[in-house]
Design a protein around this motif. Structure first.
Motif, PDB file in Angstrom:
ATOM      1  N   GLN A 102       0.834  -1.197   0.000  1.00  0.00           N
ATOM      2  CA  GLN A 102       0.000   0.000   0.000  1.00  0.00           C
ATOM      3  C   GLN A 102       0.875   1.256   0.000  1.00  0.00           C
ATOM      4  N   GLN A 138      -1.684   7.851   2.369  1.00  0.00           N
ATOM      5  CA  GLN A 138      -2.886   7.581   1.591  1.00  0.00           C
ATOM      6  C   GLN A 138      -3.843   8.771   1.629  1.00  0.00           C
ATOM      7  N   GLN A 179      -5.928   6.254  -4.351  1.00  0.00           N
ATOM      8  CA  GLN A 179      -4.739   6.432  -3.511  1.00  0.00           C
ATOM      9  C   GLN A 179      -5.040   5.984  -2.085  1.00  0.00           C
ATOM     10  N   GLN A 180      -5.723   4.877  -1.962  1.00  0.00           N
ATOM     11  CA  GLN A 180      -6.232   4.373  -0.685  1.00  0.00           C
ATOM     12  C   GLN A 180      -6.292   2.861  -0.775  1.00  0.00           C
ATOM     13  N   ARG A 188     -10.186  -1.521  -0.214  1.00  0.00           N
ATOM     14  CA  ARG A 188     -10.152  -0.285   0.557  1.00  0.00           C
ATOM     15  C   ARG A 188     -11.415  -0.223   1.408  1.00  0.00           C
TER      16      ARG A 188
END
Length: 704
Positions: free
Chosen positions: A190, A194, A205-206, A281
């Motif tokens: 990851q 984030q 972006q998570q 997510r």
């Protein structure tokens, strides 16, 4: 070119298509092959063009950005790459030779020869619309099985890895990762920093990417620099069971997350080893509720399991059952579509994963933090065109896919739009264009400045609501949101007969006054509201709206028919103009019989005279067309010959080996070039004929 000559050209093309490839293809070689396509952010494809083998190029995200995914097989100490296009300077390997490729609605299956062994690589992205938990799992399978092709036993090991490219739209950003070893071996990677609900280059972006396999005898793992980890397997047939802890940027020595299995000595086909890949997510969607407050929503599967480890293990262990369900689904789709034609069956099979790959099914939590399984909402990303959330005129062309597979998912897509507008925060009298400007932020348009398509979206919402009821008998949307539906119908009554200058769903073509096709939608929408009023027992309103719709039809015919009586115009009074009157499909689907049979016959005859090499143009302003609207038109024409011209035209475009992106719905009829859209869910419209068949027979896909 005459219509007969055009049809002959199409059929001749079909008989020789895929000749450029050196492997067999079934049913054809598409512009891009779906590998792992489950959500807007788990979307990996193999770009084709004139034909790329599985090991000719890197898999890419739907945007075209590389998502590193490599695969090797070692046979008697010799190494072969079968997936991706890796460069490993310090190790010797060959390319496996692709022998065949086949795709179904849920699977892409490659067979490659690695010297004396054939490797079967099955990429399965389950489509299980009748099981909301399974459908919401953001995971996909890769199954590998090897078999001797020379009758002799061989020692075989297999390997796959993914790179950190799976978690960001910016390769300069820093990532971190962990490896968990137990009954399952899972790599998790990851972004270090984030942004919840944030995107870069259409990548969330998570959350985290996961690469996993069941931990059995002979299973090894490793994380580290791509060339180091790959060389370890190529030279030794096993991984080092070590973890790199030097967290760094995606592009800094390219960290990869590898898994390997020793299959032992094989002769007959080995049992498949299963890998899973996913992107998870939580929360998944931000949704605007009453009083300008927001609500975080989670994917449905979280209501069934407690941890991600459980989710991944359950998913991996379920592969044999998932494959059986997928095979049953594929067989049913193929049988249904093949009743129309084999070309249609291939087109439908290519469209289904792409359609569902834009949809996520979510739940909210109650005050105690428990998932509220009675509050189901689905969200759809308008992939490629602008990234909106639940765009009404994107759900509308996608609708046939949902009617055919599970219309409840259609309902769950409509509910966020209804519920938002019922709060009174949207200031316009017509239906909102979308639920948010940027996925996954479903934050509405309290300023009323959404893209203005008042007639388009109001008609769409009323038509889809009636369609859902007719398919399911569920009147909950109607009874809950009757006042909103009636409010939008007032706008249709005012604007449908003579539409003001405005844009339609085909906004790229520009605005236009007096659009014949928009008027069709509005008139059908009024009649649909008459049917809705009848459902709730409002006979007076039903009779009134039926009368209004009926009174508009002869006036519309006079406005919209060319002076020579040969076709409908694109816009009133412009005799030289015409277009695809695809909105008439709603009249057929709803069985409202708004327009006389003579109009359908007239349009059917006209289309046969204006077909180009790759289909009928959208309208006379341009020579481009839309594959979804051609499919809708195929479902409303009164001649099977003309129906098949539309189907074969879209098929020819999809199989022309001239494009190299996930199927685009907007393309040029003269040469088959794509116009810019790709990977959009509107290819669900290719199922228009299946949806119509299902509605007429009231059959349903088998529960899976």
């Amino acid at each position: 070119m005459s219509p007969l000559a055009s049809l002959t050209t199409i059929l001749t093309f079909i008989s020789v298509v895929c000749a450029a490839t050196s492997w067999t293809t079934t049913p054809f070689n598409p512009a891009a092959i779906p590998l792992a396509v489950r959500s807007p952010y788990l979307s990996a494809w193999l770009a084709q063009g004139a034909g790329n083998a599985l090991n000719d190029v890197w898999p890419t995200f739907w945007t075209g950005a590389i998502v590193g995914w490599a695969g090797f097989i070692n046979v008697d100490g010799e190494s072969y790459v079968f997936l991706g296009d890796p460069d490993v300077p310090n190790a010797s390997f060959q390319k496996a030779v692709q022998k065949s490729f086949e795709f179904t609605s849920t699977q892409s299956v490659f067979v490659l020869s690695a010297g004396p062994v054939d490797l079967t690589a099955t990429f399965l992205s389950p489509v299980e619309p009748s099981d909301l938990a399974n459908q919401s799992f953001p995971f996909s399978y890769l199954a590998l099985s090897a078999a001797s092709n020379d009758g002799q036993p061989h020692a075989v090991q297999v390997y796959t890895d993914i790179s950190a490219e799976w978690v960001s739209g910016d390769d300069s950003l820093t990532v971190n990762w962990t490896t968990t070893v137990g009954d399952t071996i899972t790599h998790q990677v990851q972004l270090e920093d984030q942004t919840v609900f944030g995107e870069v280059n259409d990548r969330i972006q998570q959350g985290s990417a996961f690469h996993s396999t069941l931990n059995s005898t002979g299973t090894t793992f490793q994380t580290g620099q791509d060339v180091v980890v790959r060389a370890q397997f190529i030279q030794n047939g096993v991984l080092a069971n070590t973890q790199d802890t030097d967290f760094r940027a995606v592009s800094d020595d390219w960290p990869v997350f590898a898994l390997a299995h020793d299959l032992g000595t094989i002769s007959a086909a080995s049992d498949p080893v299963i890998f899973s890949i996913g992107h998870v997510r939580d929360p998944a969607v931000e949704y605007l509720i009453a009083n300008d407050a927001t609500q975080n929503r989670s994917l449905f599967f979280w209501s069934q399991i407690s941890t991600l480890d459980d989710a991944i293990t359950t998913f991996l262990q379920d592969f044999p059952n998932a494959l059986a369900r997928a095979d049953a689904f594929d067989a049913q789709v193929n049988a249904d579509a093949s009743q129309i034609s084999s070309n249609y069956a291939g087109l439908v099979a290519l469209s289904i994963r792409q359609g569902f790959g834009a949809i996520e099914i979510t739940l909210s939590k109650d005050a105690s933090g428990q998932f509220n399984t009675s509050d189901i909402m689905a969200f759809l990303k308008e992939i490629s065109s602008d990234g909106n959330v639940n765009t009404v005129d994107v759900i509308f062309p996608t609708w046939p896919l949902l009617l055919y597979t599970n219309p409840a998912i259609g309902k769950y897509l409509l509910i966020p739009l209804f519920a938002y507008q019922a709060t009174g925060q949207y200031p316009n009298a017509w239906a909102v264009h979308d639920m948010g400007a940027s996925y996954p932020k479903a934050l509405g348009h309290n300023d009323g400045n959404d893209e203005p398509m008042p007639l388009e979206e109001s008609g769409n919402m009323v038509i889809m609501t009636l369609s859902h009821f007719q398919r399911t008998g569920d009147n909950s949307i109607i009874t809950t949101y009757f006042d909103l539906l009636d409010q939008w119908t007032q706008f249709l009554i005012t604007d449908a007969l003579i539409p003001e200058n405005q844009i339609s769903t085909d906004d790229f073509a520009g605005s236009l006054a007096n659009q014949t096709n928009l008027a069709i939608k509005g008139i059908v929408g009024i009649k649909a509201m008459a049917e809705i009023a009848s459902i709730v027992g409002d006979t007076a309103r039903s009779s009134n709206y039926s009368s209004i719709s009926a009174s508009y039809v002869p006036q519309w015919q006079q406005f919209a028919t060319s002076s020579d009586g040969k076709h409908l115009t694109l816009s009133y009074g412009n005799d030289s103009s015409w277009g695809l009157s695809y909105n008439m499909f709603a009249d057929v689907l709803l069985n409202t019989s708004v327009f006389p049979a003579s109009v359908y016959d007239m349009q059917t005859a006209w289309y046969e005279t204006v077909v180009n090499e790759f289909g009928v143009p959208l309208d006379t302003r341009h020579t481009y067309t839309k594959s979804d609207w051609q499919s809708w038109t195929a479902a409303l024409v009164t001649s099977t010959t003309v129906r098949d011209i539309f189907i074969n035209s879209v098929f020819k475009y999809a199989a022309d080996e001239e494009n190299s992106q996930p199927l685009g719905d907007w393309y040029e009829t003269l040469n088959g070039d794509v116009e810019g859209f790709k990977a959009r869910p509107v290819v669900g419209g290719h199922l228009a004929l299946l949806a119509l068949q299902a509605v007429r027979t009231q059959t349903a896909m088998p529960a899976v």
